[in-house]
Design a protein around this motif. Sequence first.
Motif, PDB file in Angstrom:
ATOM      1  N   GLU A  10       0.868 -14.460  18.511  1.00  0.00           N
ATOM      2  CA  GLU A  10       1.342 -15.634  19.045  1.00  0.00           C
ATOM      3  C   GLU A  10       2.046 -16.235  17.791  1.00  0.00           C
ATOM      4  OE1 GLU A  10      -1.308 -18.822  20.192  1.00  0.00           O
ATOM      5  OE2 GLU A  10       0.306 -20.185  21.008  1.00  0.00           O
TER       6      GLU A  10
ATOM      7  N   HIS B 281       9.323 -18.854  30.175  1.00  0.00           N
ATOM      8  CA  HIS B 281       8.537 -20.147  30.162  1.00  0.00           C
ATOM      9  C   HIS B 281       9.112 -20.732  31.236  1.00  0.00           C
ATOM     10  CE1 HIS B 281       6.610 -19.012  26.510  1.00  0.00           C
ATOM     11  NE2 HIS B 281       7.961 -19.386  26.019  1.00  0.00           N
TER      12      HIS B 281
ATOM     13  N   GLU C  70       7.233 -13.710  27.340  1.00  0.00           N
ATOM     14  CA  GLU C  70       6.256 -15.189  27.013  1.00  0.00           C
ATOM     15  C   GLU C  70       6.144 -15.801  28.297  1.00  0.00           C
ATOM     16  OE1 GLU C  70       7.990 -17.558  23.913  1.00  0.00           O
ATOM     17  OE2 GLU C  70       8.719 -15.653  22.848  1.00  0.00           O
TER      18      GLU C  70
ATOM     19  N   HIS D 164       6.484  -9.550  17.313  1.00  0.00           N
ATOM     20  CA  HIS D 164       7.240 -10.833  17.493  1.00  0.00           C
ATOM     21  C   HIS D 164       7.089 -11.804  16.331  1.00  0.00           C
ATOM     22  CE1 HIS D 164       8.467 -14.605  19.692  1.00  0.00           C
ATOM     23  NE2 HIS D 164       7.678 -15.131  19.471  1.00  0.00           N
TER      24      HIS D 164
ATOM     25  N   GLN E 232      12.185 -14.706  27.782  1.00  0.00           N
ATOM     26  CA  GLN E 232      10.730 -15.640  27.479  1.00  0.00           C
ATOM     27  C   GLN E 232      10.059 -16.175  28.756  1.00  0.00           C
ATOM     28  OE1 GLN E 232      11.241 -18.723  24.668  1.00  0.00           O
ATOM     29  NE2 GLN E 232      12.051 -17.490  23.033  1.00  0.00           N
TER      30      GLN E 232
ATOM     31  N   TRP F 275      -0.349 -23.847  25.186  1.00  0.00           N
ATOM     32  CA  TRP F 275       0.464 -24.586  24.071  1.00  0.00           C
ATOM     33  C   TRP F 275       1.340 -25.512  24.710  1.00  0.00           C
ATOM     34  CZ3 TRP F 275       6.147 -24.249  24.528  1.00  0.00           C
ATOM     35  CH2 TRP F 275       6.646 -23.426  25.363  1.00  0.00           C
TER      36      TRP F 275
ATOM     37  N   TRP G  25       2.162 -15.641  28.103  1.00  0.00           N
ATOM     38  CA  TRP G  25       2.155 -16.386  26.747  1.00  0.00           C
ATOM     39  C   TRP G  25       0.590 -17.373  26.610  1.00  0.00           C
ATOM     40  CZ3 TRP G  25       4.539 -14.556  22.744  1.00  0.00           C
ATOM     41  CH2 TRP G  25       4.448 -15.331  21.648  1.00  0.00           C
TER      42      TRP G  25
ATOM     43  N   TRP H 217      14.301 -15.407  13.352  1.00  0.00           N
ATOM     44  CA  TRP H 217      14.058 -16.552  14.431  1.00  0.00           C
ATOM     45  C   TRP H 217      14.471 -17.996  13.516  1.00  0.00           C
ATOM     46  CZ3 TRP H 217       9.370 -19.295  16.488  1.00  0.00           C
ATOM     47  CH2 TRP H 217       9.709 -20.191  17.405  1.00  0.00           C
TER      48      TRP H 217
ATOM     49  N   LYS I 248       5.139 -14.497  12.414  1.00  0.00           N
ATOM     50  CA  LYS I 248       6.345 -15.264  12.232  1.00  0.00           C
ATOM     51  C   LYS I 248       6.579 -15.343  10.607  1.00  0.00           C
ATOM     52  CE  LYS I 248       6.055 -17.625  16.640  1.00  0.00           C
ATOM     53  NZ  LYS I 248       5.535 -18.763  17.233  1.00  0.00           N
TER      54      LYS I 248
ATOM     55  N   ASN J 247      15.224 -13.768  17.676  1.00  0.00           N
ATOM     56  CA  ASN J 247      14.518 -14.777  18.829  1.00  0.00           C
ATOM     57  C   ASN J 247      15.419 -15.962  18.896  1.00  0.00           C
ATOM     58  OD1 ASN J 247      12.299 -15.298  20.694  1.00  0.00           O
ATOM     59  ND2 ASN J 247      11.456 -16.668  19.059  1.00  0.00           N
ATOM     60  N   GLU J 248      15.556 -16.477  20.411  1.00  0.00           N
ATOM     61  CA  GLU J 248      16.395 -17.340  20.447  1.00  0.00           C
ATOM     62  C   GLU J 248      17.787 -17.718  19.653  1.00  0.00           C
ATOM     63  OE1 GLU J 248      13.432 -20.448  20.215  1.00  0.00           O
ATOM     64  OE2 GLU J 248      12.808 -20.207  22.369  1.00  0.00           O
TER      65      GLU J 248
HETATM   66  C1  GLA Z   1       9.233 -19.826  21.667  1.00  0.00           C
HETATM   67  C2  GLA Z   1       8.735 -18.769  20.499  1.00  0.00           C
HETATM   68  C3  GLA Z   1       7.330 -18.518  20.694  1.00  0.00           C
HETATM   69  C4  GLA Z   1       6.398 -19.843  20.694  1.00  0.00           C
HETATM   70  C5  GLA Z   1       6.932 -20.677  21.757  1.00  0.00           C
HETATM   71  C6  GLA Z   1       6.049 -21.847  21.720  1.00  0.00           C
HETATM   72  O1  GLA Z   1       9.150 -19.450  22.786  1.00  0.00           O
HETATM   73  O2  GLA Z   1       9.348 -17.711  20.532  1.00  0.00           O
HETATM   74  O3  GLA Z   1       6.813 -17.601  19.709  1.00  0.00           O
HETATM   75  O4  GLA Z   1       6.428 -20.354  19.326  1.00  0.00           O
HETATM   76  O5  GLA Z   1       8.419 -21.074  21.539  1.00  0.00           O
HETATM   77  O6  GLA Z   1       4.548 -21.538  21.661  1.00  0.00           O
END
Ligand code: GLA
Length: 368
Positions: free
Chosen positions: A76, A250, A279, A115, A248, A328, A320, A119, A80, A171-172
Amino acid sequence: MFNYNSLKSQIKMFFATPESNNYSIDFSQSKYAVEESLSDVAKKKNIYIGTIADNNLENKNIYKAVPEHFNSVTCENAMKWGKLVKGDDLTEYDFSAADEIADLANEKNVSMRGHTLIWGRVPGASYPKIIDDIIKDCDDPAGELNKILEHHIRTMIQRYSGNIRVWDVVNEPLEVFGEDFADYTFYKVLGKDYIKKSFIWADKYRTTEKLALNEQFFNYRDKRAVKFIEFLKECKAENVPIDVIGLQHHIMFNEPKYDGMKWFLDEITSIGYRFELTEADVRKGVFKKSKDKTLAQAKCYYNIAKLCSEYDEFDGITIWGIDDAHNWYDNLSPFDKGFMGVNAPFLFDENFCKKPCYYGLLHGIISE
Ligand code: GLA
């Protein structure tokens, strides 16, 4: 840049979206319980169904979840950059939390998603804060940043070589609620080259690992998604070594529009990319108008899994979180306040019992 109006419109849509209550499939456990676990189905379909392990393996349900239900694990937070390098010396890493999870994955014989390497969103967490100071004070910020990024990518890929099946290299890269690249330090100094170069460096040091570009979409068919696809075409034309697109996924505000998602998946696969949901979660509160939110949530997992499973390029899905007691959203504003509905986003409830979502996902994967 953070686009407040777009966030407002997401929240507004959350309260306005109509929903259907006509679900033809009942995922109640008794009726749809099958002998096979998600892990069995993943192996049979040659995909990965994964979960996450938190720092210090605090959620002990990981020991019950893997390998019984999931055949892949993602850290998680432990991999990082900002968690690995906390001081001012960028060569001093504390790998202990990440190693603990890699050891667990080895012991349980499940593979890992890495992961994440680069980022830019959260200085101090997603990358070491000191980088901003180094860049500010030096004569050649681009040259210095190139060296720093390459060093980190090399360090991580070489250390975890053999453990990792696919790395989220970047990432992102996009703004969360805007339509442009996010204005991170990396982008300010190197432009979108920071993304392309990260893949080129990762390719230089990898052995068998696949390389993924990971992003979150609230809507798979809008200007932001088009911008992303244009960038992928550019990368393909320039032979940037991206193998996999990580979505991801979400689901926090609204149920996805499946025709939009299909359009997006058609686009990225026709350019030549594989994809994974990296995720995934589905907040129960998204189904605010449904009479049976439990069923609606399970059906959503079903629809997502069914759509993805129609593609040969689908490599797998990571959820996730393991169970609803450890999620989270409960600590994330505005979802912590309660007015966005209950979170409970995962496949297992607070007591580690399988929810209808578990069967929704499983049936979505096995339905051809
Ligand atoms: C983003 C990141 C994840 C995590 C989520 C929140 O999606 O990629 O690693 O931090 O936010 O939990």
